[in-house]
Design an enzyme around this catalytic site. Structure first.
Site, mmCIF file in Angstrom:
data_model
loop_
_atom_site.group_PDB
_atom_site.id
_atom_site.type_symbol
_atom_site.label_atom_id
_atom_site.label_comp_id
_atom_site.label_asym_id
_atom_site.label_seq_id
_atom_site.Cartn_x
_atom_site.Cartn_y
_atom_site.Cartn_z
ATOM 1 C CG ASP A 79 29.469 66.579 19.060
ATOM 2 O OD1 ASP A 79 29.515 65.481 18.466
ATOM 3 O OD2 ASP A 79 28.737 66.797 20.050
ATOM 4 C CE1 TYR A 136 35.483 65.799 25.002
ATOM 5 C CE2 TYR A 136 35.089 63.868 26.379
ATOM 6 C CZ TYR A 136 35.191 64.454 25.131
ATOM 7 O OH TYR A 136 35.001 63.681 24.008
#
Length: 272
Positions: A79, A136
């Site tokens: 994002d 992540y």
């Protein structure tokens, strides 16, 4: 890092994986968007400038085809504001890609994007569908530090690390993460296989590490935000379990900012 099997002799265009790293602060995301600055857009522009090609005419594989367009297919969509130490595109090219061109392309790219490698792969390799897992890290710091402020979330509250790790461990026992997906997400399933989920303290940062075969839109930030509420004692561990079970994104928290999140690795099968 290993990649799908190379097929160096092919009658069709050669396929390549392009490994990239970037600081996402100034970008609207990884994937191409109209009227927005993106990682894909900047790399395609660098190809266009260096190889003196026309602008791409639409989405699809990166290729140097009859009309001269160059387009990329991405692996993991990050994002706006999210960073990556490793992410991938793949593209088809009608000749052997020379490694020296990486230097030229990097010279054109902005300073916050770097092409790390270009690797010849099998003709049918796909950087999104062939990926086995993504990892992540979400970075948090609790004492003011201007040197990491753009890559970590300042969260100056007392946290119970034990409770954070209890919540992180609990995540591995679930597969349906509907509660941690943003609304209006066009996916066929909300199921994900969590391979690693833990909190670690490194120097002056608290880091949530999570690996899975796939992630939903906004999922890592939502998991992090909701676990932080557990760590502060705002919700209980049982509340956390309930949030997962109800499969309602209105029950989870999504208030962690994008700049604390970094895609660390995209893993593939070893080459045969």
């Amino acid at each position: 890092m290993s990649y799908p099997t190379i097929n160096p002799k092919s009658d069709i265009a050669l396929r390549y994986f392009l490994e990239v790293a970037y600081k996402g602060t100034h970008y609207s995301g990884f994937q191409m968007q109209k009227n927005a600055l993106t990682i894909q857009g900047e790399i395609e522009k660098a190809f266009q400038v260096f190889f003196q090609l026309p602008s791409p005419s639409g989405e699809g594989l990166v290729q140097k085809d009859s009309f001269g367009g160059v387009r990329l297919t991405g692996s993991s969509r990050t994002d706006a504001g999210v960073h990556a130490l490793q992410n991938f595109f793949h593209f088809d090219w009608e000749e052997a890609f020379q490694q020296k061109w990486i230097y030229n392309l990097n010279a054109i790219l902005p300073g916050d994007i770097v092409i790390k490698n270009v690797i010849a792969v099998a003709d049918d390799a796909h950087c999104r569908f062939d990926a086995l897992s993504r990892t992540y890290h979400y970075h948090i710091y609790q004492y003011k530090n201007p040197f990491i402020a753009d890559r970590a979330y300042f969260y100056p509250y007392t946290l119970d690390i034990g409770k954070l790790n209890q919540a992180a461990a609990a995540i591995k026992s679930y597969t349906d993460f509907t509660s941690f997906s943003k609304r209006n997400t066009q996916v066929k399933t909300f199921n994900c296989t969590i391979l690693q989920s833990e909190w670690v303290q490194r120097d002056d940062q608290l880091i949530y590490i999570v690996s899975a075969n796939r992630f939903l839109r906004g999922m890592v930030r939502a998991l992090t935000a909701t676990m932080l509420k557990v760590g502060r004692g705002i919700i209980s561990l049982e509340d956390f379990h309930t949030i997962i079970r109800v499969k309602d994104c209105g029950k989870a928290f999504f208030d962690t900012p994008a700049h604390g999140l970094t895609l660390i690795e995209v893993a593939f099968n070893k080459a045969e």
